[in-house]
Design a protein around this motif. Structure first.
Motif, PDB file in Angstrom:
ATOM      1  N   ALA A  68      19.891  77.740  39.018  1.00 28.79           N
ATOM      2  CA  ALA A  68      21.257  78.260  38.925  1.00 28.79           C
ATOM      3  C   ALA A  68      22.120  77.718  40.062  1.00 28.79           C
ATOM      4  N   VAL A  69      21.566  77.655  41.261  1.00 28.15           N
ATOM      5  CA  VAL A  69      22.313  77.133  42.403  1.00 28.15           C
ATOM      6  C   VAL A  69      22.589  75.642  42.223  1.00 28.15           C
ATOM      7  N   ASP A  70      21.595  74.896  41.763  1.00 29.22           N
ATOM      8  CA  ASP A  70      21.791  73.466  41.531  1.00 29.22           C
ATOM      9  C   ASP A  70      22.865  73.219  40.483  1.00 29.22           C
ATOM     10  N   ALA A  71      22.880  74.011  39.420  1.00 30.06           N
ATOM     11  CA  ALA A  71      23.891  73.854  38.375  1.00 30.06           C
ATOM     12  C   ALA A  71      25.284  74.173  38.915  1.00 30.06           C
ATOM     13  N   ALA A  72      25.384  75.211  39.724  1.00 25.82           N
ATOM     14  CA  ALA A  72      26.684  75.569  40.295  1.00 25.82           C
ATOM     15  C   ALA A  72      27.181  74.479  41.243  1.00 25.82           C
ATOM     16  N   ALA A 118      33.818  68.684  39.837  1.00 29.99           N
ATOM     17  CA  ALA A 118      35.210  69.083  39.697  1.00 29.99           C
ATOM     18  C   ALA A 118      36.080  68.575  40.838  1.00 29.99           C
ATOM     19  N   GLN A 119      35.482  68.137  41.934  1.00 29.04           N
ATOM     20  CA  GLN A 119      36.266  67.675  43.074  1.00 29.04           C
ATOM     21  C   GLN A 119      36.773  66.262  42.827  1.00 29.04           C
TER      22      GLN A 119
END
Length: 58
Positions: free
Chosen positions: A39-43, A50-51
């Motif tokens: 979950a952290v890797d996906a976030a 997005a940057q």
């Protein structure tokens, strides 16, 4: 009996605090670790995607 009413709230809070710490410690690692890491890797991938590119990247 005033000492009982004075000591009860801190004692209850201490028991609840110890319970929260135990839950946090128990949920670290094990089967949940890979799920949380994914979950952290996906976030992080979403945020990095997005940057806009910076001058150093171009």
């Amino acid at each position: 009996m005033d000492y009982v009413s004075a000591l009860l709230p801190p004692a209850v809070m201490a028991v609840l605090f110890i319970g929260v710490i135990r839950v946090i410690v128990k949920t670290q690692g094990g089967a949940n670790k890979t799920k949380e890491d994914a979950a952290v890797d996906a976030a992080l991938a979403r945020v990095e995607g997005a940057q806009p590119p910076t001058k150093a990247d171009a």
